[in-house]
Write a protein that holds these residues in place. Structure first.
Motif, short mmCIF file in Angstrom:
data_model
loop_
_atom_site.label_atom_id
_atom_site.label_comp_id
_atom_site.label_asym_id
_atom_site.label_seq_id
_atom_site.Cartn_x
_atom_site.Cartn_y
_atom_site.Cartn_z
N THR A 602 21.86 34.60 -45.07
CA THR A 602 22.12 33.24 -44.62
C THR A 602 21.16 32.29 -45.33
N LYS A 603 21.38 30.99 -45.13
CA LYS A 603 20.50 30.01 -45.76
C LYS A 603 19.09 30.06 -45.16
N PHE A 604 18.97 30.69 -43.98
CA PHE A 604 17.66 30.79 -43.35
C PHE A 604 16.98 32.13 -43.63
N GLY A 605 17.70 33.08 -44.20
CA GLY A 605 17.14 34.40 -44.45
C GLY A 605 18.17 35.49 -44.24
N THR A 606 17.70 36.68 -43.90
CA THR A 606 18.58 37.84 -43.74
C THR A 606 18.81 38.12 -42.26
N ARG A 607 20.07 38.39 -41.92
CA ARG A 607 20.41 38.76 -40.54
C ARG A 607 21.05 40.14 -40.56
N GLU A 608 20.52 41.06 -39.74
CA GLU A 608 21.05 42.41 -39.65
C GLU A 608 21.75 42.59 -38.31
N VAL A 609 22.94 43.16 -38.34
CA VAL A 609 23.72 43.40 -37.13
C VAL A 609 24.18 44.85 -37.13
N GLY A 610 24.75 45.27 -36.00
CA GLY A 610 25.30 46.62 -35.94
C GLY A 610 26.58 46.72 -36.74
N VAL A 611 27.40 47.69 -36.44
CA VAL A 611 28.65 47.91 -37.17
C VAL A 611 29.47 46.62 -37.17
#
Length: 644
Positions: A602-611
């Motif tokens: 994202t423009k703010f950084g990295t976002r990690e989510v589940g499946v």
């Protein structure tokens, strides 16, 4: 994801996933739109958490339905192990007096426990919607006319058309009371009446008419064609079990063939890579082999030339010996003898030197010939391997072509991963319509099997449910021995009704006497709205959890001020970024605990989510593109077709 082959192995149709990743650590995912169900069933064999992360309209509820179907089908395979379903219930020796009769309590066989499904959420409407959608006619295919499971009861509970009593809306006291009154005690559609009939106790309702009283069978007994006793139910059980086994075998054969296709694709890809490596090896070794051959030939020529020289010198020495002077000349060392001796000595010395050089050249030639022989043998072995590989590859291609002609699904070949992101996401791998229909047939047969099992075990089921329906295990049954059987009473209900729903707020009350990990599965819906601590009670009481939601939708409601919760986190050494709502939710914690994850830049950084679920089927344009751009980094894929 490590590479396309690893993802292909993760998406294989049967062994899912098959050791594509190590047993520990977290593994990044590129695409798992079609395989979250398989991950849940395969990875959560005994315990664990799987987070499924998806925006609205990406099929989270459909995913939950598929998980329910998979769990029910798994249990159906275990039901088949019982020749007489009553054998699955063992008398506990405990009983409860009701009027002039006794309710006997039974233990359910441990093989059949661990398949209970609890759907929970902080949002009361969410769990009711899931429980109401599961039995709805819209949840099944239009041609699934054979999929009916105690429809009479389900229609009465939902007050609308449905296909079967697959789920129950419980939780608060009112829901439990409404369910009990309709499901169990209603004279016409109550299940208690049905089980009485199936146990061999004919059920009749007396009605007053203008001409007097008349008797009729209860609606549930009539419409659901209840067996006329245990013997009749056993006969039906054997027939239905045979049908299920046959249907399951057909489906497994088809899936096994798809597995063969998958294995062949991997084998052919490996063969092509190995072939390219061998070809490169053959080419790279060519100059060295030619040089070794030339070097060996040159060494042999030198050896042979030296050998000829040695032979010639030996002849000269031998000829000189023939000219050796006689005895008296040698005795008196005449000038003739001395001249001969000098000439012979020179020839002998020359022969000795030539012979020594020959030995050296022969050794060098032998070494170089041996080196060439080794290189030649290696080259011949490579050529042999190459030929065998070609033959094996051709055989695999022929088998693949034959199976691919039989099954028209989309296979995860190397070409699949060259498709555009949207095309990959919208593609359902492996199953064509015919094979998918076989799997649907298995689920229908599994539901028929559950019904026949309940029929044949009507007596112990009725006794256990009579005890449960009294208070749903909220109150003590009178002593510790009986209370220890409350989980078995719940498992009996969940054998008949595979899914029960509740809010997190009602868990401690409804399941207050349930010990940790007594139930099999927890399905959490709208987990992005749930406080992390709200889910703890439900998580404790289940072995496995599938947590579904979207943390960038509505956040959890927090009634305490931020300053207070931040201070509490500092006091107890808790990281507020991870555990402090509203930034943290049951969904974000499940995402962090899940072995698989998707990464979004994202423009703010990295976002990690589940499946991740990325295929959207709800909104029209331009709403879809606007929300996709603002919130989901344009990674969602539009699958809703425009209206004509």
């Amino acid at each position: 994801m490590k590479d396309n082959q690893a993802l292909s192995e993760a998406l294989e149709p049967v062994r899912f996933p098959s050791g594509a990743w190590p047993a520990s650590g977290r593994h990044p995912l590129v695409m798992l739109q079609q395989c979250a169900v398989n991950l849940a069933i395969k990875d959560l064999t005994s315990d664990g958490i799987l987070a499924v992360n998806g925006p609205p309209g990406t099929g989270k509820t459909t995913l939950l339905r598929d998980i329910v179907a998979a769990i029910v089908t798994k249990r159906a395979e275990l039901l088949c192990k019982f020749g007489d379903p009553e054998d699955a219930f063992t008398p506990s020796g405990q009983k409860i007096k009701r009027g002039s009769a006794f309710i006997h309590l039974y233990k359910l066989d441990e093989k059949l426990r661990g398949h209970e499904i609890i759907v929970a959420s902080s949002n009361n409407k969410a769990v009711e919607n899931v429980s109401a959608e599961l039995p709805g006619m819209g949840a099944i295919a239009a041609d699934a006319t054979g999929l009916r499971y105690f429809k009479t009861v389900s229609d009465a509970l939902l007050e609308r058309d449905s296909w079967g009593v697959i789920a129950a809306v419980l939780g608060n006291a009112r829901n439990r009371s409404d369910f009990r009154q309709t499901f169990w005690w209603d004279d016409d559609v109550g299940f208690q009446r049905y089980l009485q009939e199936a146990s061999g106790n004919p059920q009749l309702i007396t009605e007053k008419t203008e001409t007097g009283n008349r008797q009729r069978r209860p609606v549930i007994v009539e419409r659901e064609n209840a067996p006329e006793g245990h013997d009749d139910a056993l006969k039906r059980w054997r027939n239905v079990r045979h049908k299920f086994t046959k249907t399951l075998s057909e489906a497994k054969t088809a899936l096994a063939n798809l597995q063969v296709i998958h294995d062949l694709l991997i084998a052919m890809a490996k063969a092509r890579a190995k072939f390219a490596k061998i070809e490169a090896e053959i080419v790279s070794r060519g100059p060295a082999l030619m040089e070794a051959e030339q070097t060996a030939d040159d060494a042999v020529l030198l050896q042979q030339s030296q050998e000829k020289l040695v032979l010639a010198l030996k002849r000269n020495v031998d000829d000189a010996m023939q000219l050796r002077p006689g005895f008296w000349s040698r005795l008196f060392r005449t000038s003739t003898f001395r001249a001969w001796q000098s000439n012979h000595g020179a020839l002998a010395e020359k022969l000795k030197g030539a012979n020594a050089r020959f030995v050296s050249l022969k050794s060098d030639a032998d070494t170089k010939v041996a080196a060439h022989s080794r290189l030649k043998a290696d080259a011949e072995e490579l050529q042999k391997t190459r030929s065998e590989l070609i033959a094996s590859h051709e055989g695999d291609r022929e088998r693949y072509a034959a199976l691919a002609e039989q099954y028209s699904g989309t296979f995860l070949s190397e070409e699949f991963f060259e498709r555009r992101h949207a095309d990959r996401q919208k593609t359902a791998p492996w199953l064509d319509d015919q094979t998918a229909r076989l799997r649907n047939d298995v689920f229908e047969a599994a539901m028929d099997l559950h019904r026949a099992f309940i029929d044949a075990a009507a007596r112990p089921v009725r006794h256990n449910l009579n005890a449960l329906m009294d208070s749903f295990g909220v109150r003590s049954l009178g002593n510790a021995e009986r209370d220890a059987l409350i989980p078995h009473l719940w498992s009996t209900l969940l054998l008949l009704v595979p899914v029960v729903s509740t809010t997190f707020a009602s868990v401690s009350r409804m399941f207050g006497r349930i010990d940790p990990e007594e139930f099999g599965w927890l399905l959490v819906d709208e987990a992005g709205q749930a406080l992390p601590q709200a889910a703890v009670g439900a998580l404790m009481r289940t072995k496995r959890a599938v947590v579904v939601g979207d943390p960038i939708q509505i956040e959890p409601v927090v009634v305490l001020p931020d300053q207070l919760t931040d201070a509490m986190c500092r006091q107890f050494g808790v990281d507020p970024l991870l555990y402090n709502p509203p930034g943290a939710s049951a969904q974000t914690l499940a995402d962090a605990a899940t072995e698989y994850y998707g990464t979004f830049e994202t423009k703010f950084g990295t976002r990690e989510v589940g499946v991740p679920l990325l295929v959207h089927r709800r909104c029209d344009e331009p709403m879809f593109s606007v929300s996709n751009m603002i919130a989901y980094e344009n990674l969602m894929v539009q699958a809703k077709t425009a209206k004509a």
